[in-house]
Design a protein around this motif. Structure first.
Motif, PDB file in Angstrom:
ATOM      1  N   LEU A  28      34.046 -11.139  37.675  1.00  0.00           N
ATOM      2  CA  LEU A  28      34.831 -11.816  38.704  1.00  0.00           C
ATOM      3  C   LEU A  28      36.233 -11.208  38.733  1.00  0.00           C
ATOM      4  CD1 LEU A  28      33.892 -15.543  37.985  1.00  0.00           C
ATOM      5  CD2 LEU A  28      33.377 -14.318  40.110  1.00  0.00           C
TER       6      LEU A  28
ATOM      7  N   ALA B 215      31.511 -18.684  43.474  1.00  0.00           N
ATOM      8  CA  ALA B 215      32.758 -18.362  42.776  1.00  0.00           C
ATOM      9  C   ALA B 215      33.391 -17.101  43.347  1.00  0.00           C
ATOM     10  CB  ALA B 215      32.490 -18.181  41.287  1.00  0.00           C
ATOM     11  N   ALA B 216      32.575 -16.085  43.638  1.00  0.00           N
ATOM     12  CA  ALA B 216      33.092 -14.807  44.132  1.00  0.00           C
ATOM     13  C   ALA B 216      33.692 -14.924  45.529  1.00  0.00           C
ATOM     14  CB  ALA B 216      31.979 -13.765  44.126  1.00  0.00           C
ATOM     15  N   ARG B 217      33.206 -15.875  46.322  1.00  0.00           N
ATOM     16  CA  ARG B 217      33.760 -16.032  47.671  1.00  0.00           C
ATOM     17  C   ARG B 217      34.892 -17.052  47.730  1.00  0.00           C
ATOM     18  NH1 ARG B 217      28.533 -18.526  48.600  1.00  0.00           N
ATOM     19  NH2 ARG B 217      28.762 -20.803  48.789  1.00  0.00           N
ATOM     20  N   GLY B 218      35.228 -17.652  46.581  1.00  0.00           N
ATOM     21  CA  GLY B 218      36.372 -18.543  46.519  1.00  0.00           C
ATOM     22  C   GLY B 218      36.057 -20.016  46.570  1.00  0.00           C
ATOM     23  N   ASP B 219      34.784 -20.391  46.465  1.00  0.00           N
ATOM     24  CA  ASP B 219      34.414 -21.801  46.461  1.00  0.00           C
ATOM     25  C   ASP B 219      34.077 -22.217  45.026  1.00  0.00           C
ATOM     26  OD1 ASP B 219      33.603 -24.354  46.988  1.00  0.00           O
ATOM     27  OD2 ASP B 219      32.304 -23.833  48.671  1.00  0.00           O
ATOM     28  N   ALA B 220      35.100 -22.306  44.202  1.00  0.00           N
ATOM     29  CA  ALA B 220      34.898 -22.576  42.782  1.00  0.00           C
ATOM     30  C   ALA B 220      34.335 -23.969  42.533  1.00  0.00           C
ATOM     31  CB  ALA B 220      36.211 -22.397  42.026  1.00  0.00           C
TER      32      ALA B 220
ATOM     33  N   ARG C  67      39.740 -14.981  41.161  1.00  0.00           N
ATOM     34  CA  ARG C  67      38.543 -15.826  41.254  1.00  0.00           C
ATOM     35  C   ARG C  67      38.246 -16.506  39.917  1.00  0.00           C
ATOM     36  NH1 ARG C  67      39.165 -16.531  46.284  1.00  0.00           N
ATOM     37  NH2 ARG C  67      38.147 -15.081  47.720  1.00  0.00           N
ATOM     38  N   TYR C  68      38.466 -15.765  38.829  1.00  0.00           N
ATOM     39  CA  TYR C  68      38.261 -16.377  37.515  1.00  0.00           C
ATOM     40  C   TYR C  68      39.256 -17.521  37.311  1.00  0.00           C
ATOM     41  CZ  TYR C  68      37.511 -16.896  32.503  1.00  0.00           C
ATOM     42  OH  TYR C  68      37.231 -17.402  31.255  1.00  0.00           O
TER      43      TYR C  68
ATOM     44  N   HIS D 236      27.431 -17.942  40.961  1.00  0.00           N
ATOM     45  CA  HIS D 236      28.367 -16.821  40.952  1.00  0.00           C
ATOM     46  C   HIS D 236      28.794 -16.443  42.357  1.00  0.00           C
ATOM     47  CE1 HIS D 236      29.406 -12.507  41.160  1.00  0.00           C
ATOM     48  NE2 HIS D 236      30.090 -12.797  40.069  1.00  0.00           N
TER      49      HIS D 236
ATOM     50  N   GLU E  64      40.460 -19.451  39.587  1.00  0.00           N
ATOM     51  CA  GLU E  64      39.949 -20.591  40.363  1.00  0.00           C
ATOM     52  C   GLU E  64      38.805 -21.273  39.627  1.00  0.00           C
ATOM     53  OE1 GLU E  64      40.938 -18.445  44.679  1.00  0.00           O
ATOM     54  OE2 GLU E  64      38.873 -18.637  43.974  1.00  0.00           O
TER      55      GLU E  64
END
Length: 299
Positions: free
Chosen positions: A83, A58-63, A87-88, A55, A90
């Protein structure tokens, strides 16, 4: 009352059609985050495959990193921490690249997660609301003036600061422009980088008693629980959700929650709609109850 699904073991043929995604524990990344262990165990017990996502990534943009351990070629439902809509999206894209289709796509998530996405469909069941598209004071003044006078409650598109009620949520009278802006400014300050969209101004309605949380899958209510903030105050028997069915069907959301409260005149009103994937389960509801209701649908 709306149709509620019975709990129980779900047929294996249906379970194989969906995988549940849970956030990994930050310190032990091969394990499920402690908050969701009960639901993950219930899913496994029902024969449903479980996978972990990071998570924080994902939250910092590294999906891509977030989904690196998710197996491909399946449909998935997320059960985890909130999210932001972007972000979701991504996450949705990164999973699709691995052959995983999120049952709730990015557009559906945002429609449930942000008030402007669901307000028109539920406007007859919820307090009158107007909103800005940013945090500029001039835009706020336009919205405030259009609503006129009387008390109001503020939030952004996805969340209020209700725990700072008099400081950053409640406006005693919209006619008091200075006071209204002071509350809005404080709400924006407290939300900080987490603020979503703009400022939502909702007419205040007096509610009594605890909120109830209803869980909707493909437009049908499958479960009614207490609200997570008041887990031991169970919903009353007279909570009738039938009138909500057409509106929820029109929203076409795969998995959503609707929180309701009883107004002082006895009418049940929608306080919030959220994406079911990131809606918390109250402690008074066994994890098996939610997981079985979710899996019974047959995605």
């Amino acid at each position: 009352m709306a149709e509620i699904g019975m709990t129980g073991r779900v047929g294996a043929a249906r379970i194989r059609d969906v995988m549940l995604l849970f956030p990994a524990d930050v310190l032990r990344p091969r394990r499920v985050d402690g908050h969701f262990v009960g639901e993950a165990d219930a899913a496994r017990a029902a024969g449903c495959p479980v996978a972990l996502i990071d998570h924080d990534a994902a939250a910092r943009g590294d999906a891509a990193e977030a989904v690196a351990r998710v197996p491909g070629d399946t449909t998935a439902v997320y059960r985890g921490w909130m999210l932001a809509g972007g972000r979701y999206a991504e996450l949705d894209t990164a999973l699709a690249a691995r052959g995983v289709r999120l049952r709730t796509d990015a557009g559906q998530y945002r429609r449930a997660h942000e008030l402007p996405g669901w307000y028109d469909a539920l406007s007859g069941f919820t307090p009158t609301s107007l909103w800005t598209t940013g945090t500029d004071q001039r835009d706020f003044e336009i919205v405030r003036a259009e609503l006129g006078s009387g008390p109001a409650v503020l939030r952004d598109y996805s969340k209020s600061m209700k725990h700072y009620w008099h400081e950053a949520a409640y406006i005693p009278d919209l006619a008091d422009a200075a006071r209204a802006w002071s509350v809005a400014e404080r709400m924006v300050q407290l939300r900080g980088d987490d603020l979503v969209g703009g400022v939502v101004v909702r007419r205040y309605e007096a509610f009594t008693g605890a909120e109830a949380r209803s869980w909707w899958i493909n437009g049908t209510c499958r479960l009614v629980t207490a609200h997570p903030d008041t887990p031991h105050e169970l919903p009353p028997e007279d909570l009738d959700l039938d009138k909500l069915r057409p509106a929820m069907a029109a929203l076409a959301l795969p998995f959503a929650t609707v929180d309701l409260a009883r107004r002082s005149d006895g009418t049940w009103r929608v306080v919030e709609l959220g994406d079911g994937q990131v809606s918390d389960r109250p402690a008074s509801t066994p994890p098996e109850e939610l997981i079985n209701a979710l899996l019974q649908e047959g995605w």
